[in-house]
Design an enzyme around this catalytic site. Structure first.
Site, PDB file in Angstrom:
ATOM      1  N   ASN A  27       0.863  -1.185   0.000  1.00 51.77           N
ATOM      2  CA  ASN A  27       0.000   0.000   0.000  1.00 51.77           C
ATOM      3  C   ASN A  27       0.902   1.239   0.000  1.00 51.77           C
ATOM      4  OD1 ASN A  27      -1.390   2.293   1.033  1.00 51.77           O
ATOM      5  ND2 ASN A  27      -3.061   0.975   1.703  1.00 51.77           N
TER       6      ASN A  27
ATOM      7  N   ASP B 151       0.007   4.489  -0.235  1.00 51.92           N
ATOM      8  CA  ASP B 151      -0.665   5.753   0.106  1.00 51.92           C
ATOM      9  C   ASP B 151       0.298   6.764   0.720  1.00 51.92           C
ATOM     10  OD1 ASP B 151      -3.042   4.639  -0.675  1.00 51.92           O
ATOM     11  OD2 ASP B 151      -3.835   4.362   1.349  1.00 51.92           O
ATOM     12  N   HIS B 152       1.168   6.264   1.613  1.00 53.09           N
ATOM     13  CA  HIS B 152       1.983   7.217   2.376  1.00 53.09           C
ATOM     14  C   HIS B 152       3.142   7.801   1.586  1.00 53.09           C
ATOM     15  CE1 HIS B 152      -0.626   6.856   5.623  1.00 53.09           C
ATOM     16  NE2 HIS B 152      -0.377   5.580   5.849  1.00 53.09           N
TER      17      HIS B 152
ATOM     18  N   ARG C 130       3.856  18.843   1.087  1.00 53.60           N
ATOM     19  CA  ARG C 130       4.331  20.088   0.475  1.00 53.60           C
ATOM     20  C   ARG C 130       3.521  20.460  -0.767  1.00 53.60           C
ATOM     21  NH1 ARG C 130       9.383  22.185   1.955  1.00 53.60           N
ATOM     22  NH2 ARG C 130       9.400  21.994   4.212  1.00 53.60           N
TER      23      ARG C 130
ATOM     24  N   HIS D  75      -5.520   3.774  -1.741  1.00 51.66           N
ATOM     25  CA  HIS D  75      -6.851   4.141  -1.248  1.00 51.66           C
ATOM     26  C   HIS D  75      -7.181   5.526  -1.800  1.00 51.66           C
ATOM     27  CE1 HIS D  75      -9.642   4.540   2.548  1.00 51.66           C
ATOM     28  NE2 HIS D  75     -10.257   4.870   1.417  1.00 51.66           N
TER      29      HIS D  75
ATOM     30  N   ARG E 205      -9.254   8.224  -1.315  1.00 54.46           N
ATOM     31  CA  ARG E 205     -10.208   8.709  -0.310  1.00 54.46           C
ATOM     32  C   ARG E 205     -11.057   9.826  -0.883  1.00 54.46           C
ATOM     33  NH1 ARG E 205      -8.835   7.053   5.152  1.00 54.46           N
ATOM     34  NH2 ARG E 205     -10.461   8.515   5.724  1.00 54.46           N
TER      35      ARG E 205
ATOM     36  N   ARG F 294      -6.808  12.960   0.416  1.00 58.72           N
ATOM     37  CA  ARG F 294      -5.743  13.470   1.284  1.00 58.72           C
ATOM     38  C   ARG F 294      -4.358  12.958   0.887  1.00 58.72           C
ATOM     39  NH1 ARG F 294      -6.935  10.340   6.924  1.00 58.72           N
ATOM     40  NH2 ARG F 294      -8.938  11.361   6.691  1.00 58.72           N
ATOM     41  N   HIS F 295      -4.300  11.831   0.203  1.00 57.43           N
ATOM     42  CA  HIS F 295      -2.983  11.399  -0.286  1.00 57.43           C
ATOM     43  C   HIS F 295      -3.063  11.010  -1.772  1.00 57.43           C
ATOM     44  CE1 HIS F 295      -4.883   7.753   1.188  1.00 57.43           C
ATOM     45  NE2 HIS F 295      -4.501   7.908   2.451  1.00 57.43           N
TER      46      HIS F 295
ATOM     47  N   GLU G   5      -8.489   0.536  -2.932  1.00 53.07           N
ATOM     48  CA  GLU G   5      -9.330   0.605  -1.728  1.00 53.07           C
ATOM     49  C   GLU G   5     -10.243   1.804  -1.879  1.00 53.07           C
ATOM     50  OE1 GLU G   5      -7.036   1.064   1.777  1.00 53.07           O
ATOM     51  OE2 GLU G   5      -6.041  -0.857   1.547  1.00 53.07           O
TER      52      GLU G   5
ATOM     53  N   THR H 237      -8.065   3.923   8.042  1.00 55.71           N
ATOM     54  CA  THR H 237      -9.334   3.206   8.071  1.00 55.71           C
ATOM     55  C   THR H 237      -9.554   2.600   9.453  1.00 55.71           C
ATOM     56  OG1 THR H 237      -8.790   2.589   5.811  1.00 55.71           O
ATOM     57  CG2 THR H 237     -10.732   1.544   6.793  1.00 55.71           C
TER      58      THR H 237
ATOM     59  N   GLU I  89     -11.102  -9.095   3.114  1.00 59.03           N
ATOM     60  CA  GLU I  89      -9.823  -8.780   3.746  1.00 59.03           C
ATOM     61  C   GLU I  89     -10.084  -8.695   5.240  1.00 59.03           C
ATOM     62  OE1 GLU I  89      -7.518  -5.470   2.190  1.00 59.03           O
ATOM     63  OE2 GLU I  89      -6.517  -5.217   4.116  1.00 59.03           O
TER      64      GLU I  89
ATOM     65  N   HIS J 217      -3.812  -4.434   7.706  1.00 59.87           N
ATOM     66  CA  HIS J 217      -3.937  -3.293   8.618  1.00 59.87           C
ATOM     67  C   HIS J 217      -3.059  -3.485   9.844  1.00 59.87           C
ATOM     68  CE1 HIS J 217      -5.497   0.363  10.329  1.00 59.87           C
ATOM     69  NE2 HIS J 217      -6.104   0.580   9.179  1.00 59.87           N
ATOM     70  N   GLY J 218      -2.144  -2.560  10.009  1.00 60.27           N
ATOM     71  CA  GLY J 218      -1.284  -2.556  11.192  1.00 60.27           C
ATOM     72  C   GLY J 218      -0.207  -3.626  11.187  1.00 60.27           C
TER      73      GLY J 218
ATOM     74  N   HIS K  72       1.934   1.237   5.929  1.00 59.99           N
ATOM     75  CA  HIS K  72       2.699   2.175   6.737  1.00 59.99           C
ATOM     76  C   HIS K  72       4.083   1.661   7.106  1.00 59.99           C
ATOM     77  CE1 HIS K  72       3.899   4.316  10.426  1.00 59.99           C
ATOM     78  NE2 HIS K  72       3.469   5.353   9.745  1.00 59.99           N
TER      79      HIS K  72
HETATM   80  N1  PXP Z   1      -5.921  -2.758   4.290  1.00 61.09           N
HETATM   81  C1  PXP Z   1      -6.841  -1.784   4.323  1.00 61.09           C
HETATM   82  C2  PXP Z   1      -8.232  -2.104   3.928  1.00 61.09           C
HETATM   83  C3  PXP Z   1      -6.509  -0.461   4.692  1.00 61.09           C
HETATM   84  O1  PXP Z   1      -7.444   0.489   4.717  1.00 61.09           O
HETATM   85  C4  PXP Z   1      -5.160  -0.181   5.014  1.00 61.09           C
HETATM   86  C5  PXP Z   1      -4.769   1.216   5.364  1.00 61.09           C
HETATM   87  O2  PXP Z   1      -4.893   2.030   4.252  1.00 61.09           O
HETATM   88  C6  PXP Z   1      -4.235  -1.226   4.947  1.00 61.09           C
HETATM   89  C7  PXP Z   1      -4.642  -2.514   4.613  1.00 61.09           C
HETATM   90  C8  PXP Z   1      -2.780  -1.021   5.259  1.00 61.09           C
HETATM   91  O3  PXP Z   1      -2.641  -0.721   6.601  1.00 61.09           O
HETATM   92  P1  PXP Z   1      -1.223  -0.305   7.162  1.00 61.09           P
HETATM   93  O4  PXP Z   1      -0.861   1.004   6.520  1.00 61.09           O
HETATM   94  O5  PXP Z   1      -1.443  -0.193   8.625  1.00 61.09           O
HETATM   95  O6  PXP Z   1      -0.259  -1.380   6.770  1.00 61.09           O
END
Ligand code: PXP
Length: 246
Positions: free
Chosen positions: A7, A9-10, A18, A43, A45, A49-50, A70, A101, A151, A191-192, A214
């Site tokens: 993922n 996104d970050h 910036r 994702h 959104r 935001r990203h 996502e 999320t 998921e 997630h996490g 992340h």
């Molecule tokens: N899966 C889903 C559905 C999510 O919304 C996210 C966060 O965007 C992730 C996985 C990834 O989570 P993490 O950034 O904590 O690895």
């Protein structure tokens, strides 16, 4: 053995800090793919935001593996998915104020809308997954609505403190997997998840795909996206082989 979708996104979060044009998530996606990622997750959104619309469009053109989008079930976003046609959509709940999320999609409460969105995405040839907590009722509702996959939310596992609490979360994931498989669903998880906690989850048989963001992007700031992706894939492969949980 489970595979990894990164993922990214970050990467876009850093760019947006910036309002600049770098780092480009498209560059990051290339590095993840070269390192062996099974897919790229972003994702889109509602507040952008990203990740933004341009990123999704370009990633659709450039990702050679699997693009997993996502998204919420808001009408505007569903229409974008219908136009872009990613390989896979993962439906998630979305709240403006959240940092990331929170919680899973309420497949029971949104059953009608969910079934409609799944039908529309299927018409475009898109695989549909629903991000949910490992609750049998939610899993059954996702299957009834026509989802191809679920998921399972690993956030509860990631934040559990102490061996007993962690064990309870892992057991819930295993039970969730069993219900999902019995309903003919493919099982993803995410997630996490981090380099430190991936082991026991990777050791659960039958989880096919991990979505991790992340932790990989955080490590990539120090070691680069290619190496960060390789290191996570190596851990998933190691623990899948040994099947060693806690
Ligand atoms: N899966 C889903 C559905 C999510 O919304 C996210 C966060 O965007 C992730 C996985 C990834 O989570 P993490 O950034 O904590 O690895």
């Amino acid at each position: 053995m489970a595979v990894l979708n990164v993922n990214i996104d970050h990467v876009a979060t850093i760019r947006q800090a910036r309002l600049a044009d770098e780092p480009d998530p498209v560059w990051a996606a290339v590095q993840c793919e070269l390192a062996g990622a099974n897919g790229i997750t972003v994702h889109l959104r509602e507040d952008r935001r990203h990740i933004n619309d341009r990123d999704v469009r370009l990633l659709k053109e450039t990702v050679a593996s699997k693009l997993n989008l996502e998204m919420s079930m808001s009408e505007q976003i569903v229409r974008i998915a219908e136009q872009v046609r990613p390989d896979q959509v993962t439906l998630v709940p979305e709240r403006r104020q959240e940092l990331t999320t929170e919680g899973g999609l309420d497949c029971v409460g949104t059953k009608r809308r969910l079934a409609e969105v799944v039908r529309r995405l299927h018409r475009k040839g898109i695989i549909v997954s629903a991000f949910i907590v490992a609750d049998p009722e939610q899993i059954v509702a996702a299957a009834d609505a026509g989802c191809d996959a679920v998921e399972l939310h690993t956030g509860g596992y990631a934040t559990a403190k102490g061996q007993k609490a962690i064990r309870r979360q892992l057991d819930a994931l295993v039970r969730g997997r069993d219900v999902a498989v019995s309903k003919g669903l493919v099982v993803h998880a995410g997630h996490g998840l981090t380099y430190r906690n991936i082991g026991p989850v990777a050791a659960i048989d039958g989880l096919c795909e991990f979505n991790i963001g992340h932790s990989i992007v955080a490590r990539a700031v120090i070691v680069g996206m290619y190496q960060a992706t390789r290191e996570m894939i190596a851990l998933i492969e190691k623990y899948s082989r040994t099947g060693k949980a806690l």
